[in-house]
Each structure stands twice: as structure tokens, then as C-alpha cells.
Design an enzyme around this catalytic site. Sequence first.
Site, PDB file in Angstrom:
ATOM      1  N   GLY A 146     -42.578 -38.880 100.337  1.00  0.00           N
ATOM      2  CA  GLY A 146     -43.675 -38.939  99.373  1.00  0.00           C
ATOM      3  C   GLY A 146     -43.235 -39.672  98.120  1.00  0.00           C
ATOM      4  N   SER A 147     -43.746 -39.227  97.018  1.00  0.00           N
ATOM      5  CA  SER A 147     -43.511 -39.957  95.759  1.00  0.00           C
ATOM      6  C   SER A 147     -42.062 -39.897  95.291  1.00  0.00           C
ATOM      7  CB  SER A 147     -44.412 -39.387  94.678  1.00  0.00           C
ATOM      8  OG  SER A 147     -45.759 -39.538  95.056  1.00  0.00           O
ATOM      9  N   THR A 148     -41.250 -39.052  95.900  1.00  0.00           N
ATOM     10  CA  THR A 148     -39.846 -39.011  95.473  1.00  0.00           C
ATOM     11  C   THR A 148     -39.149 -40.327  95.777  1.00  0.00           C
ATOM     12  OG1 THR A 148     -39.135 -38.026  97.555  1.00  0.00           O
ATOM     13  CG2 THR A 148     -39.668 -36.507  95.756  1.00  0.00           C
ATOM     14  N   ILE A 149     -39.785 -41.188  96.573  1.00  0.00           N
ATOM     15  CA  ILE A 149     -39.179 -42.476  96.878  1.00  0.00           C
ATOM     16  C   ILE A 149     -39.401 -43.466  95.725  1.00  0.00           C
ATOM     17  CG2 ILE A 149     -41.151 -43.686  97.959  1.00  0.00           C
ATOM     18  CD1 ILE A 149     -37.717 -43.497  99.596  1.00  0.00           C
ATOM     19  N   LYS A 150     -40.344 -43.128  94.819  1.00  0.00           N
ATOM     20  CA  LYS A 150     -40.776 -44.091  93.819  1.00  0.00           C
ATOM     21  C   LYS A 150     -39.684 -44.559  92.851  1.00  0.00           C
ATOM     22  CE  LYS A 150     -45.659 -42.989  94.102  1.00  0.00           C
ATOM     23  NZ  LYS A 150     -46.730 -42.108  93.600  1.00  0.00           N
TER      24      LYS A 150
END
Lengths: 616, 373
Positions: A325-329
Site C-alpha cells: 500500500g502507501s508504505t511504498i510511497k
Amino acid sequence: MARRLTLKDYLAESQLTIVRATWAVILIGLLTAVLIARLVYLQIVSYEHYATLSKENWVKLLPVPPTRGLIYDRNGVLLAENVPTYNLEITPEQVPNLKSTLARLRRLIPISDDDVDAFRQLMAQKPRFESIPLRFRLTPKEVARFAVNRWRFPGVDVTARLSRYYPLGPLAVHDIGYVGRIDVADLQRVNSSEYAGTSYIGKTGIEQYYEALLHGNVGVEQVEANAQGRTLRVLKRDAPQPGDDLYLTLDTRLQETAQKALGDYHGAVVALDPNNGDILAMVSTPVYNPNPFVDGIDAKAYRALRDNPGHPLFDRAIRGMYAPGSTIKPFMALAGLQYGTVTPTSTVYCPGYYQLPGSSRKYWGWKRTGHGTVDLKEAITESCDVYFYSLAHELGIDRMHAFLSRFGFGERTGVDVPGEKAGLLPSPQWKEAVRHQPWYPGETLINGIGQGYTLVTPLQLATAVAALATHGRRVVPHLLYATKDPSTGHLQIVPTRYRPTIVLANPAYWKDVITSMTDVVSSIHGTAHSIARGLSYTIAGKTGTAQLFGTGEGGYKDEAKIPFKLRDNALFIGFAPAYDPKIVVAVIVEHGGYGGVAAAPIARKVMDEYLVREKQ
Amino acid sequence: MLDSPTTASGSGFHRLTTRLHLDMPLLIGSTAVALLGLVILYSATDQDMHHVWKQVIRLVVALVAMLLVAQVPPHWLRRIAPVAFTAGILLLVAVLVVGHTGKGAQRWLNLGLFRFQPGEMMKLAVPMMVAWYLHDKALPPGRLQVALCALMILIPTGLIARQPDLGTAVLVAAAGFFVLFFAGLRWRLILGMLALGAALVPVLWHFMHGYQRQRVLTFLNPENDPLGAGYHIIQSTIALGSGGLYGKGWLNGTQSHLDFLPEGSTDFILSVFGEEFGLFGILVLLALYLFLVVRGLYIATQAQTTFTRLLAGGLALTFFFFVFVNAGMVTGLLPVVGLPLPLISYGGTSMVTVMAGFGMLMSIHTHRKLLPT
């Protein structure tokens, strides 16, 4: 009888007797010579051969199993020990009436039919003078009850032996693992002569990974044995070399905090020291108690664990594969900076969706009303999907794959726990090879916000965050802190292993992203602002909410109406203090919903426990 | 060699032995062997004095039997020979009908106070019978006489083999044969009988019991069945071989004390002896045995009647044969036929028989009359 005839016979027959006696002596001499030749052959010529055979007959080598090494946490808290347990054993040779003895014993002490069956099987295999276990792990009460009645049971005894015990039970069970009875498959993996006499072998976790260190070296007893194999006396003894004691990098209190913080949720928490890769806590929930596995868990209890919908035996921290999810951002932001597709000040207008050039299809962000014009810092703080769709599109899947690979996504971290999964970092080559399909530009967008094919393990995520926190220094996460040789007391610290450092075109990019990540917590707009209250240190973090259930292009529906099993996974990554990182935490809460709500508070509790308590 | 025809001369001790019809070389030799037997028995029974005392009592009984038999003049022996033989045959038949079974074979007659093996008695009765039959015939015997002797030998042999007790049967047959040998049985016939015997092997095989066949097969290749039938021979040769030249020392035999060697106190006691006293010890023992045999042969040559010459020669050779068969089986030269080592193996009947045989030799030697030369 004619006297004359008799006299005549006498002379001839006397002569005959002398002749025949002479022949007899010759024959006797010949036969005796044969006999002596045979004896000379046996006792002189073949002496060495027969002396060896004789010695092989009566000298038996008995293995003496070594004591298994103990396992401690980094502060010396005992995690795995060897405790004397009491077993009820029977020497069939000394029992006058086995049937009645068993019946009377069962009235005294609970003995199951399984116990009796196992006993009878062993009895059929072993000599009658050997003591055979009937019941394992007697309670002190049972021991006492038997002791009082012992006189009624000749040939029955309570014996003590060392057995593995995990004093903290379920705590860190997935990390430590457990030992169990050696089976045939185990024996094929190890040097079976080293395991002669050993009854346990590491089956999972540290117990399995460091089996060679923990086990030690077998000793040998030369004993005199008779034809039935009964040991009569010990001739010589080579003491076994006990296994090394292991000190783990785990901090029991931190582990406990993390496990408690997860509560009834299924999920995982990994806490690392980013400077040296020490795994401070690694929790997978639900947990289970390893102690029943040591002497063989009974089939019913095992089925219950195996069929439990929460899959407690499954180690989510290293084997669970989740969409980041957004933790890759933050990593995507670094990629954009590195390849110049964004700058710290460049902006993207977010109307709530993104459209690929020349396409009418809308890729929605999580906030349907849009974020307006956002720069890098705002995009991370508010987790603007549209900014990262745009970034991913301009970067392209090949550069994205290349850059994220440098953080270890898609490959095993090399942690010292068996069974780690590699996750998945997709690329057009991978898709062609595995799915036989071309890569679609839209998939670049989806994977750019950590959805789609991209899968990470919690440990992998934490390790990547550690690299980010330390400006590109990559450590290999590990659980083993030091080994201690119990005979010399010598403590050997395990050196940290590193992977190639990530060097960016401009080192300032690290700070750009990290600063943005601190805003995730500290800014009023930050998705994890809820954990900022009362914070005495700075946290750099990022939330993530990974969709498990396609809600179509319409974006997110009302959370409460989605069945629990289809609810989003909540994630949080973070490290603290942000500019002097001492701890990295990655949290995944299955079906937890929003990362900022379900996952971030867990990370805060772990960091508090570690940083605030450490100061005290 | 001490040689003392009945005279009234000599010292007091000499007079005493003469009056008791004792032959000192036989008495000393046999007692020496029996004492060595007690020594090794103590070791072979794991220092069990109970067994040793029982054997001492048997030895005393055997010596008394020897003493008693020595008093019987040879012509009495000749006269009771057919009676003893007939009684023996009847007893053998009785054993087959009502005998006591021990170790899977009917060998014993329970006579209330003690059990009695008629087969044992035939070791003496058969040579006595053959010698009795031949004593007034012109020697060497003719074919008809040999055939009759063969019947006298083969009937009891067959009955004993039926029990089944192969060892005793072989010994009884040998005892009868040796008397024929001393009667001057022609070499052509001896060789012919050997050839016939070889030809009869398949027939014999047919009549053998399963365990007897197994013994022969095992003898031919003990490694075939190392934990079963071959175990005795393998462990026995290991015991002997590991004894070496001087042995492991008294009470130090591992093969026997750790129970690897079966029947260490009975049929395989020579293995224990060889393990603990080595080749050297066995040679000493063999020398003692040979001394007894040669003394017996000497007594045969000095005997004055056909009956006594035949009986003495037969008994002496039988004794040697007895020792040789046991030693041969223990060393793996011969199949295991189940014969004890005379005067040494634990067990009573055999010792009484052997000592009674020596008593006969003594009687023959000490009842001689001075004859004009």
C-alpha cells in the site's frame, strides 16, 4: 576249552594286541596333530582376528547426548531452557504381572490408551531389561502419589531427564521456534551419528536455524556389555560437548509490548535497530504455545491449531506476503528524485483521480475530492495517490523495478529464521515469464501506490525502512546477537552483515523524504497525526492501507459495511528518532482498516517502550 | 611307568594301593583332569560355588564307582557282560516308551532318587558285550562274527540315536568298533566299512531330525546363520582364538563371563578353558588326556586274556575318541553332536561312566596273574 590251544592263542593274540595298540597310537598321534594344528591356527595364526571379534563382542560404544544450548534474549532473559521432567518408566523384566501392574497404575495416575499403545510398541522393540517410558511429564502431584505407592510396583520407576521448556510460552514463538522428537526425515538432514542418543531436534525458528550451534557434540561411553546387551560397567567416557548458549537480539519487553499492542488482531510487528540489523522484536499473531510440541503434541490439539482460521502456526513476519500500500510511497518518492521525474518543489494537481494521457479511464485516489496542488512533502504527508500515479507513470516500470530492488524488495532479507519468503517486486519480464501477458501502463500506476502485484513481508518492509532511515546503509536483519561456549564462558558477538549501500545522485534526497515522513506524524494533515500526542521524540513514518477487496473505480466505500475478512490491511512503517534513528518499526494489521488508525498506534507503543524506557 | 602285578612286596602305601586294586597313573591322571575341570568350572559358572560343590560330589561318587569297579575281577566282568548288555537294551526300549523328556530328547529314566541315562551305561556295556562275544573266538574274527558284532553294536546305537542322542550313539558305536579293531578286524573290512559309512550318509541324512541336519549344515558353514545355529561354533572359535597362546587368565574370559558363549559349563567348556588358559593350557590338558589313553593302551598290551585285552584297548581308544570328538566340535573341526568333555564338563552321568571305565582298566591291570614266560 583246550589248554594247548588257548596258550597258542595267547601268544598270537598278545602279539596282535601290541600291533593294534601301535596302530592306535599312530592314529591317535595323527588325530591329535590335526587337533593341535587347528588350535594353533585359531590361537596363534588368527589370534588378532579373533581377539578383535571378541572385543567387538563385549565392548559397546554408547552415545552420550550433549546438553542443548540455552536461548536468552539480548538482556539475558531466558527464552528456552532444559528442565528435568519426570517420566514413569517400566522395566518389563522386573515386573511380575504387567497387565495387573498397568491396571493398578492407571487407577493411581492418568495414563491414556495412547500412552499404553506407545509403551507396548517400544517394549516389543527393546530388550526386557531396558527401562521403557510409559507416561511423560508427570506433575509433582502425580510424582508424589506414585512415590507413596512405589512399594506396590516393583519394576516401575519415576525417572528424571532433561526436556526443552519455553518459560515464556507463546512469546516470540515464531522467532524461537521449538524442538521436537527427531524423526526419520530429520535424521537424513543431519549427521546421524552426532544425534545418536539425542531425542530432540530444532523443528522451526532459531531452534532449527542454529541447530548445529545449539546441539553440541555427542560424547561416547565405552561400556562392557554382555550378550543380551546389558551394560555392566563403564570402561571409558568421552564427555559430550554441550551446545552453545544463544543470545538473541530480541528484547523480551519490546516483544511483549508489540504482541500486546496487536491484541486480538492478526498481523505482524517487526522492530529493528537500523544501525546494526538487530531484530528487537518480531511478532506474528495469533501466537501459540510451543511447549506441547516438545514431547509430541497430541493429534487433536494439533488439528485444532492447524485448522484455526487465524493460522497461528504461520509466521506472518517473514512468510506473510502483503501489498505494501502507501508504505511504498517514500521509496517511490526517492526514485522520482533520483531519476529527476520530480523535485522537492515540483507539484502535481490532484483532482481526486489520475488519467493516463490519451485514456479516459480514471484512476481514483483514496480522497475522492482530491488534494488540490501538492508537492512532494504534501503528497507523502497526506498520502496523495494521484501524485504517485503521476510519478510512477513518468518513472516507468523498469526504472521503478530497478530502484526498488536496491532496497531489497522482491528478495529475501537473509534473516536467520528458516522459511523466509521473498515477496514480489513485479516487472514486465516477470509478468511475461509467469503470466505470459504483456505489461500494461495502468499496472505501473497501481504498483506505484503499493497495490497490484507488489507483495512484501513485514520483515522486508522493516529492512527497507532501515535502509531509508540510515541514508542507504543496508543491514542484514538478524536474531542472533552472540553465542556463548558454556564450557569456557567465551562470548562471541555476531558481526553485522551489510549489503551494498544505496548511493543517491544527491544525498539531500534522503532528508527531503525523511522530513516529509516526520510530517506524516507531526503535521495536522498527516495521516498518522493521531499518534503525535505527547511524543517526546520525532517519528518519521508512513501509513498504508492496502485494499484486499476491489471496490471498483468508485474508490472506498463505507468501511463499516465491508465484511471483516474483506476489510483493508492496515500498515505503518516508521523510525525514530527521525534524524538519529535507533529503532525501525513495521506494522501490519490484517483487516485493520486505515493504517493511521489501526497500525500507527501499535508502532508508537513499541517506540515508546524502546526509546522512553531506554532513557530511564 | 608304574607297573605292579599283584605281589605282597613294597611299601605300606604300595601295599594299600595294591590291595585296593588301584592303578596310580590312572588315578592320579584322571583326578588331575577332574580337578582342572573344577577350576575351570568355577570360572565357567561365574564363580558359582553351588555348582562346583555339586560337581565335587559327582566326582566323589565317580571315584567311589571307580574304586568299586576296580575290585571286580575281570572274569566277573566278562560274565556279567551279556546281562548288562541285555538289561541296557531293555532299559533303552523303556526310555523310548516312558522316558523323561529333557531338552527335547528322551534320555532319562526317572528312578525316584536320581535320573538315569541307559545310553550312558551302553558306553561300557557294548564294548564288554563285543569283547565277551569274541573272547573265545579265533582272532581275527571271521565275517559272520563281525556281522554279529555289528548287530550288537548297531542295535543299541540305533536305539540311542532314536532318543535322539547323537553324541552318545556315536560314542557307543565307536566303543564297539574299537573292540573289533583290537580283535584284529582286517583293514580291508575297516576301509570297506568306512566306504559303506560314506555311502550311507544320504540314508542317515534322511533319518536325521531337523535339528541334527541343522547342526551338520551349520558345521559346514557356520556363517550362514550366525545368530541361530551357527552361533555356538562362531562364539566358540572366537573364545578359543582370542585366548591366544597364554589365554586371558583365569576368570577373565569375556566370551564366557558375558554370556556370549552358550553352554560354557557343559559341552563347550573347552572353549572357556582355551580362552582363559590359551593354547598352552589346552596342550597341558591334552597331554594329561593322552597320558590316560596311552596308559590304557599299555594296560591292554599287558592284559592276559582276550577279553581283557579287547576291553582295555576298546575303552582306551573310546576315551580318546570321546575327547577328540568334543575338542573337534568345539574347535569347529567336527559338527556339533552334543558330547561333553570327559571329566571336565558339568554333569554327572558321564563322569561316573568314564571313571567306571577307568575302574575296569584298573581291575584288568591289577588282577593279572604271574604267568610263566
